[in-house]
Design an enzyme around this catalytic site. Structure first.
Site, PDB file in Angstrom:
ATOM      1  N   GLY A 150      -7.313  -5.226   7.105  1.00 27.34           N
ATOM      2  CA  GLY A 150      -6.651  -4.347   8.070  1.00 27.34           C
ATOM      3  C   GLY A 150      -7.200  -4.420   9.479  1.00 27.34           C
ATOM      4  O   GLY A 150      -6.842  -3.606  10.330  1.00 27.34           O
ATOM      5  N   HIS A 176      -8.420  -3.021  -6.172  1.00 23.52           N
ATOM      6  CA  HIS A 176      -8.389  -3.169  -4.715  1.00 23.52           C
ATOM      7  C   HIS A 176      -9.523  -2.335  -4.109  1.00 23.52           C
ATOM      8  O   HIS A 176      -9.838  -1.251  -4.604  1.00 23.52           O
ATOM      9  CB  HIS A 176      -7.030  -2.714  -4.167  1.00 23.52           C
ATOM     10  CG  HIS A 176      -6.862  -3.074  -2.729  1.00 23.52           C
ATOM     11  ND1 HIS A 176      -7.400  -2.316  -1.716  1.00 23.52           N
ATOM     12  CD2 HIS A 176      -6.262  -4.135  -2.125  1.00 23.52           C
ATOM     13  CE1 HIS A 176      -7.125  -2.894  -0.557  1.00 23.52           C
ATOM     14  NE2 HIS A 176      -6.435  -3.992  -0.778  1.00 23.52           N
ATOM     15  N   LYS A 233       0.848  -1.206   0.000  1.00 25.39           N
ATOM     16  CA  LYS A 233       0.000   0.000   0.000  1.00 25.39           C
ATOM     17  C   LYS A 233       0.882   1.255   0.000  1.00 25.39           C
ATOM     18  O   LYS A 233       1.878   1.286  -0.721  1.00 25.39           O
ATOM     19  CB  LYS A 233      -0.969  -0.042   1.196  1.00 25.39           C
ATOM     20  CG  LYS A 233      -1.724  -1.368   1.252  1.00 25.39           C
ATOM     21  CD  LYS A 233      -2.874  -1.386   2.213  1.00 25.39           C
ATOM     22  CE  LYS A 233      -3.533  -2.766   2.174  1.00 25.39           C
ATOM     23  NZ  LYS A 233      -4.760  -2.850   2.926  1.00 25.39           N
ATOM     24  N   GLU A 288      -9.678  -0.474  -1.642  1.00 26.91           N
ATOM     25  CA  GLU A 288      -9.332   0.902  -1.261  1.00 26.91           C
ATOM     26  C   GLU A 288      -9.412   1.824  -2.472  1.00 26.91           C
ATOM     27  O   GLU A 288      -9.788   2.998  -2.351  1.00 26.91           O
ATOM     28  CB  GLU A 288      -7.938   0.930  -0.615  1.00 26.91           C
ATOM     29  CG  GLU A 288      -7.996   0.387   0.812  1.00 26.91           C
ATOM     30  CD  GLU A 288      -6.743  -0.330   1.272  1.00 26.91           C
ATOM     31  OE1 GLU A 288      -5.678  -0.151   0.660  1.00 26.91           O
ATOM     32  OE2 GLU A 288      -6.844  -1.093   2.258  1.00 26.91           O
TER      33      GLU A 288
HETATM   34  P1  PGA Z   1      -4.409  -6.744   5.292  1.00 20.91           P
HETATM   35  O1  PGA Z   1      -4.562  -6.108   3.800  1.00 20.91           O
HETATM   36  O2  PGA Z   1      -3.636  -8.027   5.118  1.00 20.91           O
HETATM   37  O3  PGA Z   1      -3.657  -5.712   6.062  1.00 20.91           O
HETATM   38  O4  PGA Z   1      -5.787  -6.993   5.799  1.00 20.91           O
HETATM   39  C1  PGA Z   1      -4.826  -6.922   2.716  1.00 20.91           C
HETATM   40  C2  PGA Z   1      -5.142  -6.084   1.510  1.00 20.91           C
HETATM   41  O5  PGA Z   1      -5.736  -5.005   1.643  1.00 20.91           O
HETATM   42  O6  PGA Z   1      -4.806  -6.469   0.380  1.00 20.91           O
END
Ligand code: PGA
Length: 246
Positions: A171, A93, A10, A95
């Site tokens: 997350g 993704h 990220k 996000e």
């Molecule tokens: P995370 O993120 O392992 O921190 O939950 C995974 C992702 O967003 O691809």
């Protein structure tokens, strides 16, 4: 079965930090049947590329634009990524769907651009908490797959990964119940069967709070072919112990 462990860094690491972590990981022994892919920010790609050169760790990006050249201020083209040694590109993704309003139609164009330029798309799909609460998980997954993969064809030697990422566990440190992940896996699997030809190299991986303690519940025979890992890929110790568990 080849397993994929894709580190999604990220916007968490500075360029120098990404380079350092990549260099540290290269020094560790990694099992031959695990494909480890590091996906730093665009700005850190060349730092990471330098560190992993000659090793069997692969380079990935977190996004791309779907035109190869042109007046697209601030965007990065698939040719530019390819030129840095990128082999995988994370697309769609949650996000980006949430904060950048990425649509299935845009994701579809990006998938095609990535394939045309000889890289592997890692296409993220997954439901939000609200969508799960009202019983729309399957519908959301089917919509994202049908629209995102419309007219996508794999030629010989090309492959595609789909990452099932329940948005509400990303997350949080608390992954989804493996039984629930498996239900989603079967829905995705049966839809992909309708889209791709028998023998096409299409694999499904899991993402969302994967760590060394839970990875083996998701990545195993008859379950997922790998994991997309955020938080647990940000230190050498955490990521290495996760790699050792698959
Ligand atoms: P995370 O993120 O392992 O921190 O939950 C995974 C992702 O967003 O691809």
């Amino acid at each position: 079965m080849k397993k994929y462990l894709i580190a999604n860094w990220k916007m968490q690491l500075l360029n120098s930090e990404a380079g350092k972590l990549a260099g540290d990981l290269v020094e560790e022994k990694i099992k031959k049947d695990v494909e480890v892919v590091l996906c730093p920010s665009f700005t850190a790609l060349s730092f990471v590329a330098k560190e992993i050169k000659g090793s069997f760790i692969k380079l990935g990006a977190q996004n791309v634009w779907y035109h190869e050249k042109g007046a697209y201020t601030g965007e990065v083209s698939p040719i530019q990524l390819k030129g840095l040694g990128v082999e995988y590109v994370i697309l769609g993704h949650s996000e980006r769907r949430k904060y950048l309003n990425e649509t299935d139609e845009e994701i579809n164009l990006k998938i095609k651009a990535v394939l045309e330029n000889g890289m592997t798309p890692v296409v993220c799909v997954g439901e939000t908490f609200e969508e799960r609460r009202v019983g729309r998980t399957d519908l959301v997954l089917i919509r994202q797959i049908i629209k995102g993969l419309e007219d996508v064809k794999l030629e010989a030697g090309q492959k595609l990964l789909v990452a099932y990422e329940p948005v509400w566990v990303i997350g949080t440190g608390q992954a989804i119940e493996p039984a629930d992940a498996e239900k989603a896996l079967r829905v995705i699997e049966s839809n992909l069967k309708d889209i791709f030809e028998e023998g096409d190299d299409v694999q499904i991986i899991y993402g969302g709070s994967v760590d060394a303690n839970n990875v083996s519940e998701f990545v195993k025979e008859d379950m997922f072919s790998g994991a997309l890992v955020g938080g647990a890929s940000l230190t050498k110790e955490k990521f290495q112990s996760l790699i050792n568990k698959v």
